[in-house]
Write a protein that holds these residues in place. Structure first.
Motif, PDB file in Angstrom:
ATOM      1  N   HIS A 481       8.772  13.796 -25.325  1.00 32.44           N
ATOM      2  CA  HIS A 481       8.575  12.873 -26.705  1.00 32.44           C
ATOM      3  C   HIS A 481       7.979  12.135 -26.837  1.00 32.44           C
ATOM      4  CE1 HIS A 481      10.612  11.841 -30.232  1.00 32.44           C
ATOM      5  NE2 HIS A 481      11.089  10.709 -29.941  1.00 32.44           N
ATOM      6  N   LEU A 482       7.882  11.228 -26.446  1.00 31.16           N
ATOM      7  CA  LEU A 482       6.662  10.473 -26.370  1.00 31.16           C
ATOM      8  C   LEU A 482       5.714  10.668 -25.911  1.00 31.16           C
ATOM      9  CD1 LEU A 482       8.369   7.222 -27.272  1.00 31.16           C
ATOM     10  CD2 LEU A 482       7.042   8.885 -28.681  1.00 31.16           C
ATOM     11  N   PHE A 483       5.525  11.067 -23.781  1.00 32.59           N
ATOM     12  CA  PHE A 483       4.711  12.062 -23.111  1.00 32.59           C
ATOM     13  C   PHE A 483       4.356  13.730 -22.657  1.00 32.59           C
ATOM     14  CE2 PHE A 483       6.199   7.528 -22.119  1.00 32.59           C
ATOM     15  CZ  PHE A 483       5.192   6.687 -22.529  1.00 32.59           C
ATOM     16  N   TYR A 484       4.170  13.482 -21.749  1.00 29.76           N
ATOM     17  CA  TYR A 484       3.645  15.083 -21.425  1.00 29.76           C
ATOM     18  C   TYR A 484       5.192  14.814 -20.694  1.00 29.76           C
ATOM     19  CZ  TYR A 484      -0.285  17.565 -22.792  1.00 29.76           C
ATOM     20  OH  TYR A 484      -0.799  18.747 -23.698  1.00 29.76           O
ATOM     21  N   PRO A 485       5.759  16.327 -20.512  1.00 31.15           N
ATOM     22  CA  PRO A 485       7.234  16.948 -19.566  1.00 31.15           C
ATOM     23  C   PRO A 485       6.426  16.037 -18.349  1.00 31.15           C
ATOM     24  CG  PRO A 485       6.407  18.815 -21.155  1.00 31.15           C
ATOM     25  CD  PRO A 485       5.023  17.942 -21.298  1.00 31.15           C
ATOM     26  N   TYR A 486       8.332  16.013 -17.974  1.00 37.89           N
ATOM     27  CA  TYR A 486       7.710  15.156 -16.400  1.00 37.89           C
ATOM     28  C   TYR A 486       7.502  16.196 -15.567  1.00 37.89           C
ATOM     29  CZ  TYR A 486       9.512  12.483 -12.140  1.00 37.89           C
ATOM     30  OH  TYR A 486       9.739  11.824 -11.051  1.00 37.89           O
ATOM     31  N   PRO A 487       5.721  15.776 -14.499  1.00 35.36           N
ATOM     32  CA  PRO A 487       5.742  16.800 -13.619  1.00 35.36           C
ATOM     33  C   PRO A 487       6.456  16.582 -12.450  1.00 35.36           C
ATOM     34  CG  PRO A 487       4.971  14.549 -13.607  1.00 35.36           C
ATOM     35  CD  PRO A 487       5.416  13.977 -14.829  1.00 35.36           C
ATOM     36  N   ILE A 488       6.082  18.055 -12.346  1.00 34.26           N
ATOM     37  CA  ILE A 488       7.401  18.034 -10.748  1.00 34.26           C
ATOM     38  C   ILE A 488       7.359  18.162  -9.443  1.00 34.26           C
ATOM     39  CG2 ILE A 488       8.911  20.447 -10.002  1.00 34.26           C
ATOM     40  CD1 ILE A 488       8.753  21.825 -12.954  1.00 34.26           C
ATOM     41  N   CYS A 489       5.750  17.826  -9.325  1.00 34.02           N
ATOM     42  CA  CYS A 489       5.201  17.601  -8.439  1.00 34.02           C
ATOM     43  C   CYS A 489       4.999  16.334  -7.942  1.00 34.02           C
ATOM     44  CB  CYS A 489       3.236  17.556  -8.660  1.00 34.02           C
ATOM     45  SG  CYS A 489       2.226  16.949  -9.790  1.00 34.02           S
ATOM     46  N   THR A 490       5.819  15.464  -8.937  1.00 34.48           N
ATOM     47  CA  THR A 490       6.209  14.458  -7.920  1.00 34.48           C
ATOM     48  C   THR A 490       7.054  14.532  -6.911  1.00 34.48           C
ATOM     49  OG1 THR A 490       7.725  13.579  -9.431  1.00 34.48           O
ATOM     50  CG2 THR A 490       5.493  13.147 -10.533  1.00 34.48           C
ATOM     51  N   GLU A 491       8.043  14.946  -6.950  1.00 35.44           N
ATOM     52  CA  GLU A 491       9.420  15.510  -6.112  1.00 35.44           C
ATOM     53  C   GLU A 491       8.386  15.049  -4.719  1.00 35.44           C
ATOM     54  OE1 GLU A 491      12.757  17.871  -4.503  1.00 35.44           O
ATOM     55  OE2 GLU A 491      11.781  17.849  -6.354  1.00 35.44           O
ATOM     56  N   THR A 492       7.834  16.256  -4.388  1.00 36.55           N
ATOM     57  CA  THR A 492       6.645  16.821  -2.727  1.00 36.55           C
ATOM     58  C   THR A 492       6.121  15.438  -2.602  1.00 36.55           C
ATOM     59  OG1 THR A 492       6.349  19.436  -4.290  1.00 36.55           O
ATOM     60  CG2 THR A 492       5.198  18.408  -2.113  1.00 36.55           C
ATOM     61  N   LEU A 498       7.010   8.314   0.497  1.00 37.02           N
ATOM     62  CA  LEU A 498       8.801   7.545   0.970  1.00 37.02           C
ATOM     63  C   LEU A 498       9.565   7.536   2.424  1.00 37.02           C
ATOM     64  CD1 LEU A 498      10.076   7.529  -2.185  1.00 37.02           C
ATOM     65  CD2 LEU A 498       9.290   5.642  -1.486  1.00 37.02           C
ATOM     66  N   PRO A 499       9.923   6.595   3.044  1.00 34.10           N
ATOM     67  CA  PRO A 499       9.984   6.865   4.345  1.00 34.10           C
ATOM     68  C   PRO A 499      11.245   7.371   4.832  1.00 34.10           C
ATOM     69  CG  PRO A 499      11.114   4.914   4.293  1.00 34.10           C
ATOM     70  CD  PRO A 499       9.662   5.283   3.109  1.00 34.10           C
ATOM     71  N   SER A 500      11.080   8.419   5.363  1.00 30.30           N
ATOM     72  CA  SER A 500      12.703   9.636   5.472  1.00 30.30           C
ATOM     73  C   SER A 500      13.895   9.534   5.929  1.00 30.30           C
ATOM     74  CB  SER A 500      12.334  10.396   6.980  1.00 30.30           C
ATOM     75  OG  SER A 500      12.623   9.703   8.238  1.00 30.30           O
ATOM     76  N   PHE A 501      14.364   7.633   6.039  1.00 30.60           N
ATOM     77  CA  PHE A 501      15.671   7.788   5.308  1.00 30.60           C
ATOM     78  C   PHE A 501      16.294   7.217   4.517  1.00 30.60           C
ATOM     79  CE2 PHE A 501      13.042   3.828   7.027  1.00 30.60           C
ATOM     80  CZ  PHE A 501      13.561   2.827   5.623  1.00 30.60           C
ATOM     81  N   HIS A 502      15.532   7.277   3.536  1.00 28.90           N
ATOM     82  CA  HIS A 502      14.957   6.826   2.047  1.00 28.90           C
ATOM     83  C   HIS A 502      15.353   8.397   1.396  1.00 28.90           C
ATOM     84  CE1 HIS A 502      15.128   4.808  -2.222  1.00 28.90           C
ATOM     85  NE2 HIS A 502      13.956   6.655  -1.861  1.00 28.90           N
ATOM     86  N   GLU A 503      16.988   8.765   0.675  1.00 32.47           N
ATOM     87  CA  GLU A 503      17.219   9.726  -0.370  1.00 32.47           C
ATOM     88  C   GLU A 503      16.338   9.775  -1.665  1.00 32.47           C
ATOM     89  OE1 GLU A 503      20.451  11.658  -2.470  1.00 32.47           O
ATOM     90  OE2 GLU A 503      21.102  10.217  -1.325  1.00 32.47           O
ATOM     91  N   VAL A 504      15.060  10.624  -1.679  1.00 30.18           N
ATOM     92  CA  VAL A 504      14.502  10.478  -2.570  1.00 30.18           C
ATOM     93  C   VAL A 504      15.168  10.953  -3.954  1.00 30.18           C
ATOM     94  CG1 VAL A 504      11.964  10.941  -3.946  1.00 30.18           C
ATOM     95  CG2 VAL A 504      12.530  10.771  -1.367  1.00 30.18           C
TER      96      VAL A 504
END
Length: 563
Positions: A481-492, A498-504
């Motif tokens: 709406h105000l920005f470009y679509p949320y980029p999917i690459c952020t999850e990877t 972030l450390p492994s004990f954190h749920e992303v």
């Protein structure tokens, strides 16, 4: 020749597209005329008679089989679409039509960004994936020795990933080294120290660099009997060695501040010396650039030490002076440190003045910028805001502005509200963040949660309004709406930072509910049962009801974009 052939094909393609777009009616009448002229040679009348006789001979069993087969194929397609959507977050048929069929038919993308979005740095979708998924240095990153290592001592868990620390090592080599370091023994040692993976090896190298620097100047003093060498040593000691010791060896902020003050003396002397020689050649330019980066880094970390030790006004003054002295070094994002310190002082007018300068349409956004702007607008109405009263009388202008600011912030980074509302537990922020990602949300909430709690009713207003953002944007992963679509690459990238004990935390994808899959299976089962038992009239009623339920559910899913 190849270019000429390509140009001819493009012209031919454009002509065909133009003719199909504007002259389709003419093509239609021409085809009718040809059919009329060739009706006798093609024996059209005889063929129509044969077709009508064939249709009259068909039994109800054929229609049952046809209905069952088509329903089975439709159910399989729906199941495949559901699986593809769960895995990739988009429709396979829509993706194929947009990517392959639309260019062949000469279609254009109607979801092109507006002029304001283009001026906001969102010029094209191909560049967006690279720019949005770029990893940035965390402006408020903690001290390794005094904060990250203390967490490891207490919990036994590593708060930083190898990927994050490797990025920091690359930053240190970029900002704290130059090509002329091999000419100075101490700097040559530090150049190797920044590449060391073992923390103790880096600390030992920093001590060795300081000792070698003192020994080198002492020898020069004995050989030349010139006291200017002593002052040269005092003002040009290895500043980067003190930086490394302050970051990694100091176990408290007080110790880190003392080492940074020593680094400041050395850094200022080296900066003044290289400033006088910067126009004498390329190597002097590189050395002056390195000394500038070192001096800015030291002053910024000193300001952060003052902020952590409770001397907030002193920290604000140091940050303002630093921004005035080096206005072009915007890559360090010092204004985000300044915003956090001003919020701690509750100097909201000064915060608004900083936002007016940096929340510009031509500058890149961040969670700090967007959510601080939302906090200031929410502060004006949050103390008296009530969802029940707002539903009865409607939103006022100030409340509408606050809600729109919250929606803008949530669209930029949708992970922040869960941390501010304490729906997810916080961890220590990483040294690098990904804008619009979970790492940026953690870094923002870690330092700014107290500022939201201090404003009465701000978190309540956020809780009541932030989910409405997902109803305003039909497909946030495909259209913004105000920005470009949320980029999917952020999850990877976030999983690496972030450390492994954190749920992303990942962007909420639109899920197909289970009952739609169940309805599709019911349709296919009903059609197959009708095919096997030949109970066409009774079961087709059940089939029609199942189809109607499926259509209603599809409409509900298209409207449902809640996280």
């Amino acid at each position: 020749m190849a270019e000429a052939g390509t140009g001819f094909l493009e012209q031919l393609k454009s002509c065909i597209v133009w003719s199909w777009t504007y002259l389709w009616t003419l093509w239609f009448f021409i085809m009718l005329f040809l059919v009329y002229i060739l009706r006798v040679p093609l024996k059209i009348n005889d063929n129509l008679t044969t077709v009508s006789m064939f249709l009259n001979t068909l039994t109800p069993k054929f229609y049952v089989a046809l209905t069952g087969t088509s329903s089975l194929i439709s159910g399989l397609i729906l199941i495949f679409e559901w699986w593809y959507f769960r895995k990739y977050g988009t429709s396979f048929i829509e993706q194929v039509s947009v990517s392959h069929l639309r260019p062949l038919l000469g279609g254009v993308d109607n979801s092109a960004p507006s002029a304001a979005s283009a001026a906001n740095g969102d010029a094209d979708s191909s560049r967006q994936s690279v720019s949005e998924c770029k990893v940035w240095r965390n402006p408020l990153n903690l001290f390794r020795g005094a904060e990250y290592n203390r967490y490891t001592w207490v919990t036994g868990r590593e708060p930083l990933t190898y990927y994050d620390m490797n990025l920091s090592a690359q930053d240190h080599q970029t900002f704290f080294t130059c090509d002329t370091d091999h000419l100075r023994p101490a700097d040559a040692i530090m150049q190797k120290a920044w590449r060391e993976r073992n923390p103790q090896a880096r600390i030992s190298a920093a001590h060795e660099a300081l000792e070698l620097n003192e020994l080198h100047v002492f020898v020069q003093l004995l050989l030349h009997a010139n006291f200017s060498c002593f002052f040269l040593w005092y003002f040009c000691r290895c500043a980067t060695a003190y930086i490394l010791l302050a970051e990694e060896e100091a176990t408290t902020i007080v110790e880190a501040e003392k080492l940074f003050k020593q680094a400041l003396k050395a850094g200022e002397g080296c900066y003044r010396r290289s400033q006088q020689l910067q126009h004498h050649g390329a190597q002097y330019e590189a050395q002056h650039r390195r000394d500038t980066n070192v001096l800015v880094y030291i002053k910024r970390r000193l300001a952060m030490c003052a902020r952590k030790l409770g001397r907030t006004r002193e920290a604000v003054k140091m940050m303002r002076d630093l921004m005035k002295e080096f206005p072009l070094l915007s890559m360090f994002n010092i204004h985000e440190n300044l915003l956090e310190a001003l919020l701690e002082l509750q100097a909201y007018a000064d915060v608004q003045a900083v936002l007016a300068k940096y929340d510009d349409i031509s500058l890149p956004k961040s969670a700090t910028i967007c959510y601080t702007a939302a906090l200031l607008k929410a502060r004006a109405v949050s103390d008296k805001f009530s969802p029940e009263a707002a539903s009865r009388r409607g939103l006022s202008t100030a409340e509408m502005n606050a809600v729109e600011a919250i929606h803008r912030a949530v669209e930029f980074n949708p992970h922040v509200p869960k941390y501010l509302l304490e729906m997810k537990s916080l961890i220590l922020p990483p040294e690098h963040i990904l804008k619009r990602g979970d790492s940026e949300a953690i870094a923002y909430a870690f330092f700014h949660l107290q500022h939201w709690k201090r404003v009465e009713g701000a978190l309540n207003l956020l809780h009541c309004t932030w989910e409405g953002t997902f109803r305003m944007i039909p497909y946030p992963l495909e259209k913004g709406h105000l920005f470009y679509p949320y980029p999917i690459c952020t999850e990877t990238a976030d999983r690496e930072l972030l450390p492994s004990f954190h749920e992303v935390s990942v962007y909420p994808k639109k899920e197909l509910p289970f009952f739609i899959l169940f309805t599709a299976g019911l349709c296919s089962f009903t059609a197959m049962l009708a095919l096997l038992t030949h109970q066409f009239p009774e079961l087709m009623g059940v089939f029609a009801k199942a189809v109607s339920i499926l259509c209603c559910c599809s409409l509900l899913v298209n409207k449902d974009t809640d996280p």
